[in-house]
Scaffold this active site. Structure first.
Site, PDB file in Angstrom:
ATOM      1  CE1 TYR A   1      -3.069  -2.716   5.750  1.00 11.33           C
ATOM      2  CE2 TYR A   1      -3.153  -0.350   5.313  1.00 11.33           C
ATOM      3  CZ  TYR A   1      -3.124  -1.657   4.847  1.00 11.33           C
ATOM      4  OH  TYR A   1      -3.141  -1.917   3.497  1.00 11.33           O
TER       5      TYR A   1
ATOM      6  CB  THR B   1      -0.900  -0.011   1.261  1.00 13.72           C
ATOM      7  OG1 THR B   1      -1.450   1.279   1.450  1.00 13.72           O
ATOM      8  CG2 THR B   1      -0.118  -0.364   2.536  1.00 13.72           C
ATOM      9  CG  ASP B   2      -1.037   5.049  -1.017  1.00 12.56           C
ATOM     10  OD1 ASP B   2      -1.664   4.404  -0.147  1.00 12.56           O
ATOM     11  OD2 ASP B   2      -1.539   6.041  -1.592  1.00 12.56           O
ATOM     12  CD  GLU B   3      -3.539   3.312   4.091  1.00 17.07           C
ATOM     13  OE1 GLU B   3      -3.489   3.289   5.322  1.00 17.07           O
ATOM     14  OE2 GLU B   3      -4.574   3.060   3.445  1.00 17.07           O
TER      15      GLU B   3
ATOM     16  CE  LYS C   1       0.403  -4.619   2.980  1.00 17.48           C
ATOM     17  NZ  LYS C   1       0.054  -5.977   2.438  1.00 17.48           N
TER      18      LYS C   1
HETATM   19  P1  NAD Z   1      -9.367  -7.609   2.515  1.00 19.18           P
HETATM   20  O1  NAD Z   1      -9.351  -7.352   3.980  1.00 19.18           O
HETATM   21  O2  NAD Z   1     -10.612  -7.371   1.741  1.00 19.18           O
HETATM   22  O3  NAD Z   1      -8.941  -9.122   2.234  1.00 19.18           O
HETATM   23  C1  NAD Z   1      -7.893  -9.746   2.909  1.00 19.18           C
HETATM   24  C2  NAD Z   1      -8.005 -11.248   2.663  1.00 19.18           C
HETATM   25  O4  NAD Z   1      -6.886 -11.870   3.309  1.00 19.18           O
HETATM   26  C3  NAD Z   1      -9.272 -11.869   3.257  1.00 19.18           C
HETATM   27  O5  NAD Z   1      -9.841 -12.767   2.330  1.00 19.18           O
HETATM   28  C4  NAD Z   1      -8.762 -12.608   4.488  1.00 19.18           C
HETATM   29  O6  NAD Z   1      -9.542 -13.734   4.824  1.00 19.18           O
HETATM   30  C5  NAD Z   1      -7.357 -12.991   4.028  1.00 19.18           C
HETATM   31  N1  NAD Z   1      -6.447 -13.237   5.158  1.00 19.18           N
HETATM   32  C6  NAD Z   1      -6.272 -12.450   6.269  1.00 19.18           C
HETATM   33  N2  NAD Z   1      -5.398 -13.027   7.099  1.00 19.18           N
HETATM   34  C7  NAD Z   1      -4.981 -14.182   6.509  1.00 19.18           C
HETATM   35  C8  NAD Z   1      -4.073 -15.209   6.870  1.00 19.18           C
HETATM   36  N3  NAD Z   1      -3.410 -15.165   8.021  1.00 19.18           N
HETATM   37  N4  NAD Z   1      -3.913 -16.240   6.023  1.00 19.18           N
HETATM   38  C9  NAD Z   1      -4.578 -16.293   4.855  1.00 19.18           C
HETATM   39  N5  NAD Z   1      -5.466 -15.366   4.463  1.00 19.18           N
HETATM   40  C10 NAD Z   1      -5.665 -14.319   5.272  1.00 19.18           C
HETATM   41  O7  NAD Z   1      -8.155  -6.739   1.954  1.00 19.18           O
HETATM   42  P2  NAD Z   1      -7.992  -6.020   0.548  1.00 19.18           P
HETATM   43  O8  NAD Z   1      -8.564  -4.658   0.627  1.00 19.18           O
HETATM   44  O9  NAD Z   1      -8.417  -6.944  -0.536  1.00 19.18           O
HETATM   45  O10 NAD Z   1      -6.411  -5.847   0.512  1.00 19.18           O
HETATM   46  C11 NAD Z   1      -5.601  -6.882  -0.003  1.00 19.18           C
HETATM   47  C12 NAD Z   1      -4.160  -6.450  -0.027  1.00 19.18           C
HETATM   48  O11 NAD Z   1      -4.002  -5.266  -0.783  1.00 19.18           O
HETATM   49  C13 NAD Z   1      -3.575  -6.136   1.364  1.00 19.18           C
HETATM   50  O12 NAD Z   1      -2.255  -6.638   1.392  1.00 19.18           O
HETATM   51  C14 NAD Z   1      -3.584  -4.638   1.432  1.00 19.18           C
HETATM   52  O13 NAD Z   1      -2.534  -4.162   2.251  1.00 19.18           O
HETATM   53  C15 NAD Z   1      -3.329  -4.271  -0.021  1.00 19.18           C
HETATM   54  N6  NAD Z   1      -3.866  -2.971  -0.444  1.00 19.18           N
HETATM   55  C16 NAD Z   1      -5.184  -2.667  -0.231  1.00 19.18           C
HETATM   56  C17 NAD Z   1      -5.688  -1.446  -0.676  1.00 19.18           C
HETATM   57  C18 NAD Z   1      -7.149  -1.080  -0.489  1.00 19.18           C
HETATM   58  O14 NAD Z   1      -7.510   0.067  -0.755  1.00 19.18           O
HETATM   59  N7  NAD Z   1      -8.016  -1.999  -0.106  1.00 19.18           N
HETATM   60  C19 NAD Z   1      -4.835  -0.539  -1.312  1.00 19.18           C
HETATM   61  C20 NAD Z   1      -3.495  -0.889  -1.506  1.00 19.18           C
HETATM   62  C21 NAD Z   1      -3.025  -2.127  -1.082  1.00 19.18           C
HETATM   63  P1  TYD Z   2     -10.699   3.710   4.604  1.00 20.28           P
HETATM   64  O1  TYD Z   2     -11.655   3.273   3.545  1.00 20.28           O
HETATM   65  O2  TYD Z   2     -10.756   3.082   5.946  1.00 20.28           O
HETATM   66  O3  TYD Z   2      -9.229   3.589   3.968  1.00 20.28           O
HETATM   67  P2  TYD Z   2      -7.803   4.115   4.551  1.00 20.28           P
HETATM   68  O4  TYD Z   2      -7.936   4.427   5.975  1.00 20.28           O
HETATM   69  O5  TYD Z   2      -6.962   2.914   4.310  1.00 20.28           O
HETATM   70  O6  TYD Z   2      -7.434   5.291   3.704  1.00 20.28           O
HETATM   71  O7  TYD Z   2     -10.868   5.274   4.808  1.00 20.28           O
HETATM   72  C1  TYD Z   2     -10.765   6.185   3.722  1.00 20.28           C
HETATM   73  C2  TYD Z   2     -10.854   7.578   4.308  1.00 20.28           C
HETATM   74  O8  TYD Z   2     -12.181   7.771   4.816  1.00 20.28           O
HETATM   75  C3  TYD Z   2      -9.910   7.794   5.473  1.00 20.28           C
HETATM   76  O9  TYD Z   2      -9.411   9.144   5.422  1.00 20.28           O
HETATM   77  C4  TYD Z   2     -10.798   7.617   6.696  1.00 20.28           C
HETATM   78  C5  TYD Z   2     -12.144   8.086   6.206  1.00 20.28           C
HETATM   79  N1  TYD Z   2     -13.308   7.415   6.834  1.00 20.28           N
HETATM   80  C6  TYD Z   2     -14.339   8.181   7.401  1.00 20.28           C
HETATM   81  O10 TYD Z   2     -14.298   9.425   7.389  1.00 20.28           O
HETATM   82  N2  TYD Z   2     -15.383   7.503   7.964  1.00 20.28           N
HETATM   83  C7  TYD Z   2     -15.457   6.149   8.002  1.00 20.28           C
HETATM   84  O11 TYD Z   2     -16.429   5.586   8.560  1.00 20.28           O
HETATM   85  C8  TYD Z   2     -14.391   5.385   7.406  1.00 20.28           C
HETATM   86  C9  TYD Z   2     -14.432   3.871   7.434  1.00 20.28           C
HETATM   87  C10 TYD Z   2     -13.342   6.068   6.832  1.00 20.28           C
END
Ligand code: NAD
Ligand code: TYD
Length: 334
Positions: free
Chosen positions: A149, A123-125, A153
């Site tokens: 988190y 993630t970019d975070e 990462k």
């Molecule tokens: P998500 O929470 O929707 O899915 C995570 C999945 O991982 C779930 O299916 C969960 O059951 C599985 N999991 C968790 N712990 C596990 C373990 N110990 N063993 C096996 N499986 C396990 O997450 P997401 O939003 O799909 O994110 C997926 C990846 O992408 C993460 O690595 C996250 O850091 C990265 N990412 C997410 C975003 C975003 O905006 N959602 C952006 C950039 C990067």
């Molecule tokens: P989120 O979807 O949790 O992603 P991330 O924290 O990884 O960026 O949140 C996106 C943005 O929205 C973040 O600045 C937090 C804000 N947010 C709210 O204002 N209210 C909410 O209930 C949630 C879940 C997020």
């Protein structure tokens, strides 16, 4: 090619598997997922009969299982993680366990079985929080994570990179900005707000709502992950984002307009502790070296996403009630 995808039942993982099987019908995909609250096998209904696809329930921290699975694959696409910042603030334990230890187990397995190709999804975070005039993150930005988190990462990224330098493991890493799109668990902002507005509930905007995120459609992200796997230079990192900086409050108003609700539904609530103010990404390296470019505009992507959530209200309801867990109990006896 046979690939092991971790976390394939989550939001990005399920979108990736469906994209990958479509783009590479000759390849095999093994999905290793422990099915936390975020894992939903309903997301994969479209491929569960596909003979090229196998599901294995288990954790990436289970060394014996992981070593066994990695033995038989050509590459690993590591997507599994604990992914929600608010949960990491309440309890960072599972974040360290899965994101750090789980990644280490996978790396050890990849190394032990002849240095398997390893793509790490991050993630970019990990780069922390930008000020209003700072230039966007790029591949040279120093790491400065500010919540459990992003810290977990960041640790996983460092481990992955260290296995390249120390052991010559053939790795690539991608750091992507905030994703949106179908099958995102309704705890993250966009699906949560759509679900709440549809249910006539107020939407909780943290703090002053002036935080900025750079939104990218999950369809563009999963194409980027595949591009890294096919064309990424070993040892390199690629950033994915969409030059789409939007303030949370503006996004909330846009969602309200698209769902057809009223701005009275906005409720300002106590801010998230350590809330990162701004994320922005510079993806020029991915454009130039991978030939990757986002295909969705924010307008078309958001419209497509709202339409999907409105057409799939039962999926959202089952996520919110917990009933989605019945599906895999029935289907897989798990
Ligand atoms: P998500 O929470 O929707 O899915 C995570 C999945 O991982 C779930 O299916 C969960 O059951 C599985 N999991 C968790 N712990 C596990 C373990 N110990 N063993 C096996 N499986 C396990 O997450 P997401 O939003 O799909 O994110 C997926 C990846 O992408 C993460 O690595 C996250 O850091 C990265 N990412 C997410 C975003 C975003 O905006 N959602 C952006 C950039 C990067
Ligand atoms: P989120 O979807 O949790 O992603 P991330 O924290 O990884 O960026 O949140 C996106 C943005 O929205 C973040 O600045 C937090 C804000 N947010 C709210 O204002 N209210 C909410 O209930 C949630 C879940 C997020």
């Amino acid at each position: 090619m046979k690939i092991l995808v971790t976390g394939g039942a989550g939001f990005i993982g399920s979108n990736f598997i469906k994209y990958y099987l479509d783009a590479h019908p000759e390849d095999e995909v093994v999905n290793l997922d422990v099915l936390t609250y975020a894992g939903n096998l309903e997301n994969l209904k479209d491929v569960e009969e596909n003979p090229q696809y196998t599901f294995v329930k288990g954790s990436i921290t289970d060394r014996d299982l992981v070593f066994d699975l990695v033995k038989d694959v050509d590459a690993i696409v590591h997507i599994a993680a604990e992914s929600h910042v608010d949960r990491s603030i309440m309890d960072s334990g599972p974040f360290v366990e899965t994101n750090v230890i789980g990644t280490q187990v996978l790396l050890d397995a990849a190394l032990a079985h002849g240095k398997k190709r390893f793509h790490h999804v991050s993630t970019d975070e990990v780069f922390g929080s930008l000020g209003p005039d700072d230039k966007p993150f790029d591949e040279t930005t120093p790491y400065a994570p500010r919540n459990p988190y992003s810290a977990s990462k960041a640790a996983s990224d460092h481990l992955v990179r260290s296995y390249f330098h120390t052991h010559g493991l053939p790795i690539t890493i991608s750091n992507c900005s905030n994703n949106y799109g179908p099958y995102q668990f309704p705890e993250k902002m966009i699906p949560l707000f759509i679900a709440k507005l549809r249910a006539g509930e107020k939407v909780p905007v943290y703090g002053d709502g002036q935080q900025i995120r750079d939104w990218i459609h999950v369809g563009d992200h999963v194409r980027g992950i595949d591009a890294c796997l096919q064309k990424g230079e070993l040892g390199e990192t690629y950033l994915f984002g969409d030059d789409n900086e939007v303030r949370n409050l503006d996004l909330t108003k846009k969602l309200i307009e698209l769902v057809g609700a009223s701005e009275d539904m906005i409720e300002f609530v106590k801010d998230r502790p350590g809330h990162d103010r701004r994320y922005a990404t510079d993806s020029r390296k991915a454009h130039e070296q991978l030939g990757w470019k986002p295909e969705f505009t924010f307008e078309t992507g958001l419209r497509n996403t709202i339409d999907w959530y409105l057409a799939n209200e039962e999926w959202v309801d089952r996520c919110r009630s917990g009933a989605y867990k019945d599906y895999y109990k029935k289907q897989y006896g798990l």
